[in-house]
Each structure stands twice: as C-alpha cells, then as structure tokens.
Design a protein around this motif. Structure first.
Motif, PDB file in Angstrom:
ATOM      1  N   LEU A  53      -8.829   1.608   2.000  1.00  0.00           N
ATOM      2  CA  LEU A  53      -7.800   1.107   2.910  1.00  0.00           C
ATOM      3  C   LEU A  53      -6.854   2.256   3.231  1.00  0.00           C
ATOM      4  O   LEU A  53      -6.451   3.000   2.328  1.00  0.00           O
ATOM      5  CB  LEU A  53      -6.974  -0.005   2.256  1.00  0.00           C
ATOM      6  N   ASN A  54      -6.476   2.375   4.515  1.00  0.00           N
ATOM      7  CA  ASN A  54      -5.417   3.341   4.808  1.00  0.00           C
ATOM      8  C   ASN A  54      -4.088   2.713   4.387  1.00  0.00           C
ATOM      9  O   ASN A  54      -4.017   1.521   4.076  1.00  0.00           O
ATOM     10  CB  ASN A  54      -5.443   3.770   6.282  1.00  0.00           C
ATOM     11  N   TRP A  55      -3.030   3.496   4.377  1.00  0.00           N
ATOM     12  CA  TRP A  55      -1.753   3.012   3.845  1.00  0.00           C
ATOM     13  C   TRP A  55      -1.149   1.894   4.691  1.00  0.00           C
ATOM     14  O   TRP A  55      -0.518   0.984   4.157  1.00  0.00           O
ATOM     15  CB  TRP A  55      -0.780   4.174   3.674  1.00  0.00           C
ATOM     16  N   VAL A  56      -1.354   1.928   5.996  1.00  0.00           N
ATOM     17  CA  VAL A  56      -0.830   0.852   6.854  1.00  0.00           C
ATOM     18  C   VAL A  56      -1.531  -0.459   6.527  1.00  0.00           C
ATOM     19  O   VAL A  56      -0.895  -1.500   6.360  1.00  0.00           O
ATOM     20  CB  VAL A  56      -0.993   1.217   8.346  1.00  0.00           C
ATOM     21  N   ARG A  57      -2.849  -0.419   6.416  1.00  0.00           N
ATOM     22  CA  ARG A  57      -3.617  -1.631   6.089  1.00  0.00           C
ATOM     23  C   ARG A  57      -3.293  -2.113   4.674  1.00  0.00           C
ATOM     24  O   ARG A  57      -3.200  -3.317   4.438  1.00  0.00           O
ATOM     25  CB  ARG A  57      -5.120  -1.346   6.233  1.00  0.00           C
ATOM     26  N   PHE A  58      -3.111  -1.198   3.731  1.00  0.00           N
ATOM     27  CA  PHE A  58      -2.739  -1.572   2.366  1.00  0.00           C
ATOM     28  C   PHE A  58      -1.390  -2.289   2.368  1.00  0.00           C
ATOM     29  O   PHE A  58      -1.230  -3.320   1.707  1.00  0.00           O
ATOM     30  CB  PHE A  58      -2.688  -0.325   1.480  1.00  0.00           C
ATOM     31  N   ASP A  59      -0.437  -1.777   3.135  1.00  0.00           N
ATOM     32  CA  ASP A  59       0.875  -2.418   3.238  1.00  0.00           C
ATOM     33  C   ASP A  59       0.745  -3.833   3.793  1.00  0.00           C
ATOM     34  O   ASP A  59       1.333  -4.783   3.257  1.00  0.00           O
ATOM     35  CB  ASP A  59       1.794  -1.581   4.129  1.00  0.00           C
ATOM     36  N   GLN A  60      -0.052  -3.995   4.847  1.00  0.00           N
ATOM     37  CA  GLN A  60      -0.259  -5.326   5.443  1.00  0.00           C
ATOM     38  C   GLN A  60      -0.899  -6.283   4.441  1.00  0.00           C
ATOM     39  O   GLN A  60      -0.487  -7.443   4.319  1.00  0.00           O
ATOM     40  CB  GLN A  60      -1.134  -5.211   6.680  1.00  0.00           C
ATOM     41  N   LEU A  61      -1.904  -5.808   3.724  1.00  0.00           N
ATOM     42  CA  LEU A  61      -2.593  -6.636   2.747  1.00  0.00           C
ATOM     43  C   LEU A  61      -1.652  -7.063   1.622  1.00  0.00           C
ATOM     44  O   LEU A  61      -1.631  -8.230   1.223  1.00  0.00           O
ATOM     45  CB  LEU A  61      -3.797  -5.877   2.170  1.00  0.00           C
ATOM     46  N   MET A  62      -0.865  -6.137   1.106  1.00  0.00           N
ATOM     47  CA  MET A  62       0.056  -6.472   0.023  1.00  0.00           C
ATOM     48  C   MET A  62       1.145  -7.446   0.476  1.00  0.00           C
ATOM     49  O   MET A  62       1.512  -8.348  -0.263  1.00  0.00           O
ATOM     50  CB  MET A  62       0.690  -5.201  -0.552  1.00  0.00           C
ATOM     51  N   ARG A  63       1.627  -7.261   1.682  1.00  0.00           N
ATOM     52  CA  ARG A  63       2.662  -8.183   2.202  1.00  0.00           C
ATOM     53  C   ARG A  63       2.097  -9.583   2.419  1.00  0.00           C
ATOM     54  O   ARG A  63       2.806 -10.577   2.204  1.00  0.00           O
ATOM     55  CB  ARG A  63       3.264  -7.650   3.492  1.00  0.00           C
ATOM     56  N   SER A  64       0.834  -9.680   2.841  1.00  0.00           N
ATOM     57  CA  SER A  64       0.282 -10.994   3.148  1.00  0.00           C
ATOM     58  C   SER A  64      -0.312 -11.692   1.928  1.00  0.00           C
ATOM     59  O   SER A  64      -0.303 -12.921   1.858  1.00  0.00           O
ATOM     60  CB  SER A  64      -0.774 -10.870   4.239  1.00  0.00           C
ATOM     61  N   THR A  65      -0.844 -10.935   0.967  1.00  0.00           N
ATOM     62  CA  THR A  65      -1.508 -11.581  -0.165  1.00  0.00           C
ATOM     63  C   THR A  65      -0.912 -11.228  -1.531  1.00  0.00           C
ATOM     64  O   THR A  65      -1.216 -11.890  -2.506  1.00  0.00           O
ATOM     65  CB  THR A  65      -3.011 -11.225  -0.212  1.00  0.00           C
ATOM     66  N   GLY A  66      -0.069 -10.217  -1.581  1.00  0.00           N
ATOM     67  CA  GLY A  66       0.538  -9.828  -2.847  1.00  0.00           C
ATOM     68  C   GLY A  66       1.574 -10.843  -3.298  1.00  0.00           C
ATOM     69  O   GLY A  66       2.202 -11.520  -2.490  1.00  0.00           O
ATOM     70  N   ARG A  67       1.766 -10.926  -4.601  1.00  0.00           N
ATOM     71  CA  ARG A  67       2.737 -11.858  -5.175  1.00  0.00           C
ATOM     72  C   ARG A  67       4.085 -11.149  -5.331  1.00  0.00           C
ATOM     73  O   ARG A  67       4.144 -10.069  -5.909  1.00  0.00           O
ATOM     74  CB  ARG A  67       2.239 -12.323  -6.540  1.00  0.00           C
ATOM     75  N   PRO A  68       5.170 -11.728  -4.825  1.00  0.00           N
ATOM     76  CA  PRO A  68       6.496 -11.114  -4.992  1.00  0.00           C
ATOM     77  C   PRO A  68       6.867 -11.033  -6.479  1.00  0.00           C
ATOM     78  O   PRO A  68       6.590 -11.970  -7.236  1.00  0.00           O
ATOM     79  CB  PRO A  68       7.438 -12.060  -4.258  1.00  0.00           C
TER      80      PRO A  68
END
Length: 69
Positions: A53-68
């Motif tokens: 994953l590039n860093w932009v896609r990683f950021d999107q993935l973490m924001r959408s599926t990562g747990r706060p």
C-alpha cells in the motif's frame, strides 16, 4: 495472543532500504512488515508475494477500518 515484533534499522536515511519488522506469534514467525519512504508492505511467512500500500492508501484504510485508540 500477543505478538512479538523484532526490527532492524538501516544506518542511513530511509529510502531504498526498507525498515524491516519481523512479527512473531506464539514463538513462530507470522510475517514481515516492510516500511519504506514510498510504501508499506506485508510479507506473510512462507509466501512469495507481498501486499503493498502506498502511504495515501494506507491512511485511507486506517481511517476507514482502523479502531480509534
């Protein structure tokens, strides 16, 4: 189930050489996380392929599926 993470840092600015994080579960290698200037990659144990994953896609993935936390 706790994971053990071991890492090796290169002795220069991050660029062509990745930072490598070896992840173990129950005393056995689970996979390797590779971090570079341009992307993040996951290499499962005993597999040839990597997931990248590039860093932009990683950021999107973490924001959408990562747990706060």
């Amino acid at each position: 189930m706790a994971h053990k993470v071991i890492f090796h840092l290169p002795r220069r600015e991050l660029g062509r050489e990745d930072i490598e994080f070896v992840v173990e579960r129950d005393g056995r290698r689970f996979g390797t996380l590779l971090v570079s200037k341009g992307a993040i990659e996951w290499r499962p144990t005993n597999k040839v392929y990597r997931r990248k994953l590039n860093w932009v896609r990683f950021d999107q993935l973490m924001r959408s599926t990562g747990r706060p936390v």
